[in-house]
Design a protein around this motif. Sequence first.
Motif, PDB file in Angstrom:
ATOM      1  N   ASN A 257      -3.387   0.149  -1.641  1.00 30.89           N
ATOM      2  CA  ASN A 257      -3.315  -1.252  -2.042  1.00 30.89           C
ATOM      3  C   ASN A 257      -2.905  -1.335  -3.509  1.00 30.89           C
ATOM      4  O   ASN A 257      -3.245  -0.473  -4.319  1.00 30.89           O
ATOM      5  CB  ASN A 257      -4.670  -1.923  -1.861  1.00 30.89           C
ATOM      6  CG  ASN A 257      -5.198  -1.777  -0.448  1.00 30.89           C
ATOM      7  OD1 ASN A 257      -4.684  -2.376   0.487  1.00 30.89           O
ATOM      8  ND2 ASN A 257      -6.241  -0.957  -0.288  1.00 30.89           N
TER       9      ASN A 257
ATOM     10  N   ASN B 100      -2.423  -0.639   2.312  1.00 32.83           N
ATOM     11  CA  ASN B 100      -1.084  -1.113   1.997  1.00 32.83           C
ATOM     12  C   ASN B 100      -1.016  -2.638   1.859  1.00 32.83           C
ATOM     13  O   ASN B 100      -0.020  -3.266   2.215  1.00 32.83           O
ATOM     14  CB  ASN B 100      -0.068  -0.624   3.039  1.00 32.83           C
ATOM     15  CG  ASN B 100       1.349  -0.568   2.493  1.00 32.83           C
ATOM     16  OD1 ASN B 100       1.552  -0.122   1.358  1.00 32.83           O
ATOM     17  ND2 ASN B 100       2.312  -1.007   3.281  1.00 32.83           N
ATOM     18  N   ASN B 101      -2.074  -3.230   1.346  1.00 33.09           N
ATOM     19  CA  ASN B 101      -2.072  -4.649   1.023  1.00 33.09           C
ATOM     20  C   ASN B 101      -1.818  -4.828  -0.483  1.00 33.09           C
ATOM     21  O   ASN B 101      -1.912  -3.878  -1.257  1.00 33.09           O
ATOM     22  CB  ASN B 101      -3.431  -5.262   1.383  1.00 33.09           C
ATOM     23  CG  ASN B 101      -3.813  -4.966   2.819  1.00 33.09           C
ATOM     24  OD1 ASN B 101      -3.246  -5.492   3.757  1.00 33.09           O
ATOM     25  ND2 ASN B 101      -4.801  -4.071   3.000  1.00 33.09           N
ATOM     26  N   TYR B 102      -1.548  -6.065  -0.911  1.00 34.53           N
ATOM     27  CA  TYR B 102      -1.483  -6.290  -2.358  1.00 34.53           C
ATOM     28  C   TYR B 102      -2.907  -6.255  -2.915  1.00 34.53           C
ATOM     29  O   TYR B 102      -3.233  -5.404  -3.737  1.00 34.53           O
ATOM     30  CB  TYR B 102      -0.779  -7.611  -2.682  1.00 34.53           C
ATOM     31  CG  TYR B 102      -0.617  -7.766  -4.182  1.00 34.53           C
ATOM     32  CD1 TYR B 102       0.391  -7.087  -4.853  1.00 34.53           C
ATOM     33  CD2 TYR B 102      -1.482  -8.555  -4.923  1.00 34.53           C
ATOM     34  CE1 TYR B 102       0.525  -7.178  -6.233  1.00 34.53           C
ATOM     35  CE2 TYR B 102      -1.365  -8.669  -6.297  1.00 34.53           C
ATOM     36  CZ  TYR B 102      -0.350  -7.981  -6.952  1.00 34.53           C
ATOM     37  OH  TYR B 102      -0.237  -8.078  -8.312  1.00 34.53           O
ATOM     38  N   TYR B 103      -3.764  -7.166  -2.476  1.00 31.12           N
ATOM     39  CA  TYR B 103      -5.194  -7.054  -2.752  1.00 31.12           C
ATOM     40  C   TYR B 103      -5.863  -6.476  -1.513  1.00 31.12           C
ATOM     41  O   TYR B 103      -5.722  -7.032  -0.425  1.00 31.12           O
ATOM     42  CB  TYR B 103      -5.821  -8.420  -3.025  1.00 31.12           C
ATOM     43  CG  TYR B 103      -5.455  -9.062  -4.341  1.00 31.12           C
ATOM     44  CD1 TYR B 103      -6.123  -8.728  -5.518  1.00 31.12           C
ATOM     45  CD2 TYR B 103      -4.458 -10.016  -4.401  1.00 31.12           C
ATOM     46  CE1 TYR B 103      -5.802  -9.325  -6.728  1.00 31.12           C
ATOM     47  CE2 TYR B 103      -4.120 -10.627  -5.605  1.00 31.12           C
ATOM     48  CZ  TYR B 103      -4.791 -10.273  -6.763  1.00 31.12           C
ATOM     49  OH  TYR B 103      -4.471 -10.871  -7.956  1.00 31.12           O
ATOM     50  N   GLY B 104      -6.624  -5.419  -1.673  1.00 32.40           N
ATOM     51  CA  GLY B 104      -7.425  -4.959  -0.556  1.00 32.40           C
ATOM     52  C   GLY B 104      -8.485  -5.985  -0.206  1.00 32.40           C
ATOM     53  O   GLY B 104      -8.644  -6.383   0.951  1.00 32.40           O
TER      54      GLY B 104
ATOM     55  N   GLY C 272      -6.104  -8.330   2.044  1.00 32.47           N
ATOM     56  CA  GLY C 272      -6.758  -7.800   3.234  1.00 32.47           C
ATOM     57  C   GLY C 272      -7.955  -8.635   3.629  1.00 32.47           C
ATOM     58  O   GLY C 272      -8.139  -8.995   4.799  1.00 32.47           O
TER      59      GLY C 272
ATOM     60  N   SER D  72      -3.796  -4.199   7.339  1.00 33.86           N
ATOM     61  CA  SER D  72      -2.681  -3.628   6.587  1.00 33.86           C
ATOM     62  C   SER D  72      -1.566  -4.652   6.382  1.00 33.86           C
ATOM     63  O   SER D  72      -1.439  -5.639   7.107  1.00 33.86           O
ATOM     64  CB  SER D  72      -2.112  -2.409   7.326  1.00 33.86           C
ATOM     65  OG  SER D  72      -1.682  -2.750   8.630  1.00 33.86           O
TER      66      SER D  72
ATOM     67  N   HIS E  27      -7.215  -2.680  -5.321  1.00 30.37           N
ATOM     68  CA  HIS E  27      -8.154  -2.413  -4.237  1.00 30.37           C
ATOM     69  C   HIS E  27      -9.200  -3.520  -4.104  1.00 30.37           C
ATOM     70  O   HIS E  27      -9.429  -4.064  -3.021  1.00 30.37           O
ATOM     71  CB  HIS E  27      -8.854  -1.068  -4.445  1.00 30.37           C
ATOM     72  CG  HIS E  27      -7.947   0.111  -4.273  1.00 30.37           C
ATOM     73  ND1 HIS E  27      -7.086   0.229  -3.198  1.00 30.37           N
ATOM     74  CD2 HIS E  27      -7.766   1.224  -5.033  1.00 30.37           C
ATOM     75  CE1 HIS E  27      -6.415   1.378  -3.305  1.00 30.37           C
ATOM     76  NE2 HIS E  27      -6.801   1.987  -4.413  1.00 30.37           N
TER      77      HIS E  27
END
Length: 217
Positions: free
Chosen positions: A204, A181-185, A162, A157, A207
């Motif tokens: 994200n 809750n990442n920019y790029y999963g 990620g 996260s 995703h």
Amino acid sequence: WIIENYDIDGTGMGFCIYFGNTTDYFVVNDCYLHGASANSNEYYWNAGITLYNVQNGVVIGNNVSSNVGFGVFLYTNCLNNSVNGNYITNNYDGIYIFTNSNGNTVSDNTVLFNTNNGILIESSSGNIITSNIIDDCAYGFYVLAGTSCVLAENFVSNAYMGLWMTDFSCGNTIIDNTFFNNYYGMQLLHTINNTIFHNNFANNTIHQNVYETNINI
């Protein structure tokens, strides 16, 4: 060999604990390893604990924090070691598995607030990475030319990415992870024959961003 219940400050030394060129069984348990700095030696790299050409080691239940370089560094030809149940925070990279370091197990670690990568796998194969919590690192996982590794049941996260996998990483399995809750999963580039399934992507910005040959999703 058992190293247990030590508070080791590596300030000015470049390392807190270093093991090199051994197949002896050893355990590092319940130590506080911090402050490694001021040494750019080929072997030490300002790491809380460095394993170099080592087999059969166990690193368990330690607090590895605030080292200038790496928290736990498996540096070249490290085979069948275990890094389990550690708290690894405020280093540059949390756990770094490098160059022909194969068949290691990394599980149940809490990896927080590391500046660059939570867990980095480079030019190594057959590593099993399970049930780790990785939060607030620039990259949760970075897999660079990694092969036949398994990343399973991890929670990643608050990262820019990620999972970032590249440089012809192949034959890896990514299963049952949560990217939250990442920019790029997840982003894959120049990778081959990886299997990705049963992962949870939530909150994200992007995703998945996948450019890959022979992906199984």
